[in-house]
Write a protein that holds these residues in place. Structure first.
Motif, PDB file in Angstrom:
ATOM      1  N   LEU A 138       0.753 -25.207  -5.374  1.00 29.91           N
ATOM      2  CA  LEU A 138       0.375 -24.896  -6.748  1.00 29.91           C
ATOM      3  C   LEU A 138       1.432 -25.460  -7.693  1.00 29.91           C
ATOM      4  O   LEU A 138       2.628 -25.152  -7.562  1.00 29.91           O
ATOM      5  CB  LEU A 138       0.244 -23.385  -6.936  1.00 29.91           C
ATOM      6  N   GLN A 139       1.003 -26.274  -8.625  1.00 31.75           N
ATOM      7  CA  GLN A 139       1.901 -26.938  -9.572  1.00 31.75           C
ATOM      8  C   GLN A 139       1.799 -26.260 -10.932  1.00 31.75           C
ATOM      9  O   GLN A 139       0.714 -26.096 -11.472  1.00 31.75           O
ATOM     10  CB  GLN A 139       1.551 -28.420  -9.693  1.00 31.75           C
ATOM     11  N   THR A 140       2.950 -25.853 -11.470  1.00 32.77           N
ATOM     12  CA  THR A 140       3.039 -25.267 -12.800  1.00 32.77           C
ATOM     13  C   THR A 140       4.089 -26.014 -13.605  1.00 32.77           C
ATOM     14  O   THR A 140       4.799 -26.896 -13.085  1.00 32.77           O
ATOM     15  CB  THR A 140       3.399 -23.776 -12.718  1.00 32.77           C
ATOM     16  N   LEU A 141       4.222 -25.667 -14.903  1.00 31.29           N
ATOM     17  CA  LEU A 141       5.235 -26.297 -15.744  1.00 31.29           C
ATOM     18  C   LEU A 141       6.633 -25.892 -15.315  1.00 31.29           C
ATOM     19  O   LEU A 141       7.591 -26.648 -15.540  1.00 31.29           O
ATOM     20  CB  LEU A 141       4.999 -25.909 -17.212  1.00 31.29           C
ATOM     21  N   ARG A 201      -7.119 -16.226  -8.910  1.00 31.02           N
ATOM     22  CA  ARG A 201      -6.157 -16.918  -9.767  1.00 31.02           C
ATOM     23  C   ARG A 201      -5.629 -18.176  -9.081  1.00 31.02           C
ATOM     24  O   ARG A 201      -5.437 -19.222  -9.737  1.00 31.02           O
ATOM     25  CB  ARG A 201      -5.008 -15.967 -10.101  1.00 31.02           C
ATOM     26  N   ALA A 202      -5.397 -18.112  -7.776  1.00 30.57           N
ATOM     27  CA  ALA A 202      -4.925 -19.298  -7.053  1.00 30.57           C
ATOM     28  C   ALA A 202      -5.965 -20.412  -7.087  1.00 30.57           C
ATOM     29  O   ALA A 202      -5.626 -21.595  -7.265  1.00 30.57           O
ATOM     30  CB  ALA A 202      -4.593 -18.921  -5.612  1.00 30.57           C
ATOM     31  N   LYS A 203      -7.241 -20.059  -6.965  1.00 27.28           N
ATOM     32  CA  LYS A 203      -8.290 -21.074  -7.031  1.00 27.28           C
ATOM     33  C   LYS A 203      -8.386 -21.687  -8.429  1.00 27.28           C
ATOM     34  O   LYS A 203      -8.665 -22.889  -8.571  1.00 27.28           O
ATOM     35  CB  LYS A 203      -9.624 -20.457  -6.619  1.00 27.28           C
ATOM     36  N   GLN A 204      -8.147 -20.895  -9.462  1.00 31.28           N
ATOM     37  CA  GLN A 204      -8.146 -21.428 -10.823  1.00 31.28           C
ATOM     38  C   GLN A 204      -7.038 -22.454 -11.016  1.00 31.28           C
ATOM     39  O   GLN A 204      -7.257 -23.521 -11.613  1.00 31.28           O
ATOM     40  CB  GLN A 204      -7.987 -20.284 -11.831  1.00 31.28           C
ATOM     41  N   ILE A 205      -5.853 -22.157 -10.508  1.00 28.78           N
ATOM     42  CA  ILE A 205      -4.733 -23.099 -10.647  1.00 28.78           C
ATOM     43  C   ILE A 205      -5.005 -24.369  -9.851  1.00 28.78           C
ATOM     44  O   ILE A 205      -4.695 -25.482 -10.296  1.00 28.78           O
ATOM     45  CB  ILE A 205      -3.426 -22.423 -10.191  1.00 28.78           C
ATOM     46  N   ILE A 206      -5.588 -24.230  -8.658  1.00 26.62           N
ATOM     47  CA  ILE A 206      -5.914 -25.415  -7.859  1.00 26.62           C
ATOM     48  C   ILE A 206      -6.918 -26.296  -8.598  1.00 26.62           C
ATOM     49  O   ILE A 206      -6.801 -27.541  -8.619  1.00 26.62           O
ATOM     50  CB  ILE A 206      -6.458 -24.981  -6.487  1.00 26.62           C
ATOM     51  N   GLU A 207      -7.891 -25.684  -9.234  1.00 30.51           N
ATOM     52  CA  GLU A 207      -8.886 -26.450  -9.991  1.00 30.51           C
ATOM     53  C   GLU A 207      -8.241 -27.139 -11.202  1.00 30.51           C
ATOM     54  O   GLU A 207      -8.583 -28.286 -11.535  1.00 30.51           O
ATOM     55  CB  GLU A 207     -10.000 -25.515 -10.437  1.00 30.51           C
ATOM     56  N   MET A 208      -7.287 -26.455 -11.852  1.00 24.87           N
ATOM     57  CA  MET A 208      -6.589 -27.071 -12.988  1.00 24.87           C
ATOM     58  C   MET A 208      -5.732 -28.241 -12.524  1.00 24.87           C
ATOM     59  O   MET A 208      -5.651 -29.285 -13.215  1.00 24.87           O
ATOM     60  CB  MET A 208      -5.713 -26.024 -13.680  1.00 24.87           C
ATOM     61  N   ASN A 209      -5.087 -28.099 -11.354  1.00 19.71           N
ATOM     62  CA  ASN A 209      -4.271 -29.200 -10.851  1.00 19.71           C
ATOM     63  C   ASN A 209      -5.115 -30.415 -10.489  1.00 19.71           C
ATOM     64  O   ASN A 209      -4.665 -31.560 -10.600  1.00 19.71           O
ATOM     65  CB  ASN A 209      -3.468 -28.733  -9.629  1.00 19.71           C
ATOM     66  N   ARG A 210      -6.343 -30.193 -10.058  1.00 22.00           N
ATOM     67  CA  ARG A 210      -7.220 -31.322  -9.741  1.00 22.00           C
ATOM     68  C   ARG A 210      -7.567 -32.123 -10.994  1.00 22.00           C
ATOM     69  O   ARG A 210      -7.737 -33.354 -10.921  1.00 22.00           O
ATOM     70  CB  ARG A 210      -8.495 -30.812  -9.077  1.00 22.00           C
ATOM     71  N   HIS A 211      -7.642 -31.455 -12.124  1.00 20.55           N
ATOM     72  CA  HIS A 211      -7.940 -32.133 -13.382  1.00 20.55           C
ATOM     73  C   HIS A 211      -6.679 -32.601 -14.109  1.00 20.55           C
ATOM     74  O   HIS A 211      -6.742 -33.031 -15.268  1.00 20.55           O
ATOM     75  CB  HIS A 211      -8.740 -31.209 -14.305  1.00 20.55           C
ATOM     76  N   GLY A 212      -5.542 -32.501 -13.436  1.00 19.22           N
ATOM     77  CA  GLY A 212      -4.293 -32.965 -14.025  1.00 19.22           C
ATOM     78  C   GLY A 212      -3.655 -31.999 -14.985  1.00 19.22           C
ATOM     79  O   GLY A 212      -2.751 -32.386 -15.740  1.00 19.22           O
ATOM     80  N   GLU A 213      -4.041 -30.733 -14.986  1.00 17.21           N
ATOM     81  CA  GLU A 213      -3.468 -29.723 -15.865  1.00 17.21           C
ATOM     82  C   GLU A 213      -2.533 -28.814 -15.077  1.00 17.21           C
ATOM     83  O   GLU A 213      -2.733 -28.573 -13.886  1.00 17.21           O
ATOM     84  CB  GLU A 213      -4.586 -28.895 -16.514  1.00 17.21           C
ATOM     85  N   LYS A 214      -1.507 -28.328 -15.788  1.00 15.01           N
ATOM     86  CA  LYS A 214      -0.546 -27.429 -15.177  1.00 15.01           C
ATOM     87  C   LYS A 214      -0.403 -26.189 -16.058  1.00 15.01           C
ATOM     88  O   LYS A 214      -0.106 -26.312 -17.246  1.00 15.01           O
ATOM     89  CB  LYS A 214       0.814 -28.092 -14.999  1.00 15.01           C
ATOM     90  N   PRO A 215      -0.607 -24.994 -15.511  1.00 15.37           N
ATOM     91  CA  PRO A 215      -0.415 -23.779 -16.317  1.00 15.37           C
ATOM     92  C   PRO A 215       1.065 -23.497 -16.545  1.00 15.37           C
ATOM     93  O   PRO A 215       1.944 -24.066 -15.880  1.00 15.37           O
ATOM     94  CB  PRO A 215      -1.069 -22.696 -15.462  1.00 15.37           C
ATOM     95  N   ALA A 216       1.343 -22.600 -17.476  1.00 16.53           N
ATOM     96  CA  ALA A 216       2.737 -22.260 -17.760  1.00 16.53           C
ATOM     97  C   ALA A 216       3.372 -21.501 -16.603  1.00 16.53           C
ATOM     98  O   ALA A 216       4.568 -21.618 -16.354  1.00 16.53           O
ATOM     99  CB  ALA A 216       2.819 -21.437 -19.044  1.00 16.53           C
TER     100      ALA A 216
END
Length: 434
Positions: A276-279, A314-329
């Motif tokens: 999981l990639q975050t800022l 929540r983990a699945k949401q972050i994985i989906e955001m990382n696939r679209h090149g987005e990183k949550p705070a």
């Protein structure tokens, strides 16, 4: 009305030494709870009866003589040769279901019940059972002298003493033809050899498991299913062979009890290899509570560092955001972060005294001698004088304060003779000059 009551009489009282004979607990392994015992006509639905012998050996027989059998009755049944003695453990409709579990396809396997055991039958039965332990010890010596790689774990004599069943354990195939001859010559009975596994041996011997209860194989388990280490992996159990092994030195049968639920809930969790990639940083999978659906991530791949626990959604949401090149705070949601900040840390013991569990010292009652020293007054009389003493207290306190003040002033005044003596002591001595 009386005839109907006699026809549909429900037998739940104490009878033949066993209270609630239909559904009561027995001192027998693999006891089956007969939940149809109170149903009228259950006994007349079938003539099949389940009879249990030593330990876990059971048999199914026809009650051709229509004997009024109940759970716990001791009966004499057909055997080859002679007869055997066993205990009735189940009657009625549930016996048909038990036969399906036992996989008895041939009707020849179902024999008949002769009679209720008599005193002569019981005497022979107890005499045969008394020989079992000595027979097992001697048979082990005979097998050892023959050099056979086998272990004779138990011996069971038939009720009439004409046959003996030897239960043995062996890792390889054993040629025991010579052993049968030696055993027949030594004990003068018909010999039958049965090979069992380690689980069956533990079921026959019995014992207590690490959970504090009786072994499942000795109480209710009849069919043994293979257990693999995959069941422990699905449940995130450490692969420690000492903890995973049971009394039989094999994997515990209870590992299979909940593995299906763990597999079903494990499918709802994301893959462990996904990062999981975050800022702030990258988070790696650390551990998971499979049934609760919670996952703990760490910033270090090898050790526990900056642990964060989130839900699987929540983990699945972050994985989906990382696939679209987005990183949550951060891993936590904004709503969860605010809630966590508002809650803060709460001290559950705030305001409580450390000595709240200490026992309060009880005042001892005064003895008659002590009461006499106080003027012979009882505690009740002394309590009645308390208000009067409280009224006199201010005047007494004022008087005591004045006395204390006068005493201090008196101590500060120089006493007669003493200052001169002090001066003479401190001054150097001068001898008179001539």
């Amino acid at each position: 009305m009386e005839e109907k009551q006699r026809t549909y009489e429900i037998r739940t009282g104490c009878d033949r030494g066993l209270c609630r004979a239909a559904v009561g607990r027995q001192d027998r392994q693999l006891n089956t709870y007969d939940w149809l015992a109170d149903v009228p006509g259950n006994m007349e639905s079938t003539d099949l009866v389940e009879v249990q012998f030593k330990h876990t050996r059971k048999g199914y027989y026809h009650n051709i003589n229509n004997l009024p059998l109940k759970k716990g009755d001791i009966v004499a049944v057909e055997a080859s040769p002679g007869h055997d003695i066993g205990v009735v453990t189940l009657t009625g409709r549930l016996v048909n279901l038990q036969i399906k579990k036992a996989n008895l396809k041939s009707a020849d396997d179902i024999k008949r019940i002769y009679r209720l055991a008599r005193q002569v039958d019981m005497d022979k039965f107890h005499e045969a059972k008394a020989r079992e332990h000595a027979t097992m010890i001697e048979s082990r010596e005979i097998a050892k002298n023959l050099g056979l790689k086998m272990k004779i774990g138990d011996v069971e004599y038939q009720g009439d003493g004409q046959k003996a069943i030897f239960y043995y354990i062996a890792d390889e195939r054993v040629d025991f033809r010579q052993l049968i001859k030696d055993l027949a010559a030594a004990f003068h009975v018909r010999i039958e050899m049965k090979q069992i596994g380690a689980r069956q041996e533990a079921g026959r011997i019995g014992g207590t498991g690490p959970c504090g209860r009786e072994l499942c194989c000795a109480t209710w388990m009849k069919n043994f299913v293979s257990v693999s280490t995959g069941a422990a992996r699905y449940q995130d159990i450490s692969l420690n062979p000492q903890k995973l092994a049971g009394m039989c030195a094999k994997l515990k049968c209870c590992l299979n009890y909940e593995v299906d639920d763990y597999i079903e809930h494990g499918r709802k969790l994301p893959n462990r290899e996904i990062v999981l990639q975050t800022l702030d940083a990258d988070y790696f999978y650390f551990k998971a509570d499979i049934l609760a659906g919670l996952i703990t991530y760490s910033t270090d791949k090898r050790i526990a560092a900056n642990l964060e626990t989130i839900t699987a959604e929540r983990a699945k949401q972050i994985i989906e955001m990382n696939r679209h090149g987005e990183k949550p705070a951060g891993l936590q949601d904004e709503h969860q972060q605010k809630q966590h900040q508002q809650e803060g840390t709460v001290d559950l013991l705030a305001g409580d005294s450390i000595t709240r569990f200490d026992k309060s010292k009880k005042k001892k009652k005064k003895k008659p001698q002590q009461q006499a020293a106080h003027g012979g007054e009882t505690p009740a009389a002394q309590q009645q004088k308390v208000p009067a003493q409280q009224q006199k207290a201010p005047a007494q306190q004022q008087k005591a304060a004045t006395q204390h003040k006068d005493k201090r002033q008196h101590q500060q005044k120089p006493q007669e003779g003493k200052p001169q003596e002090a001066q003479t002591k401190n001054e150097p001595k001068h001898e008179p000059k001539e």
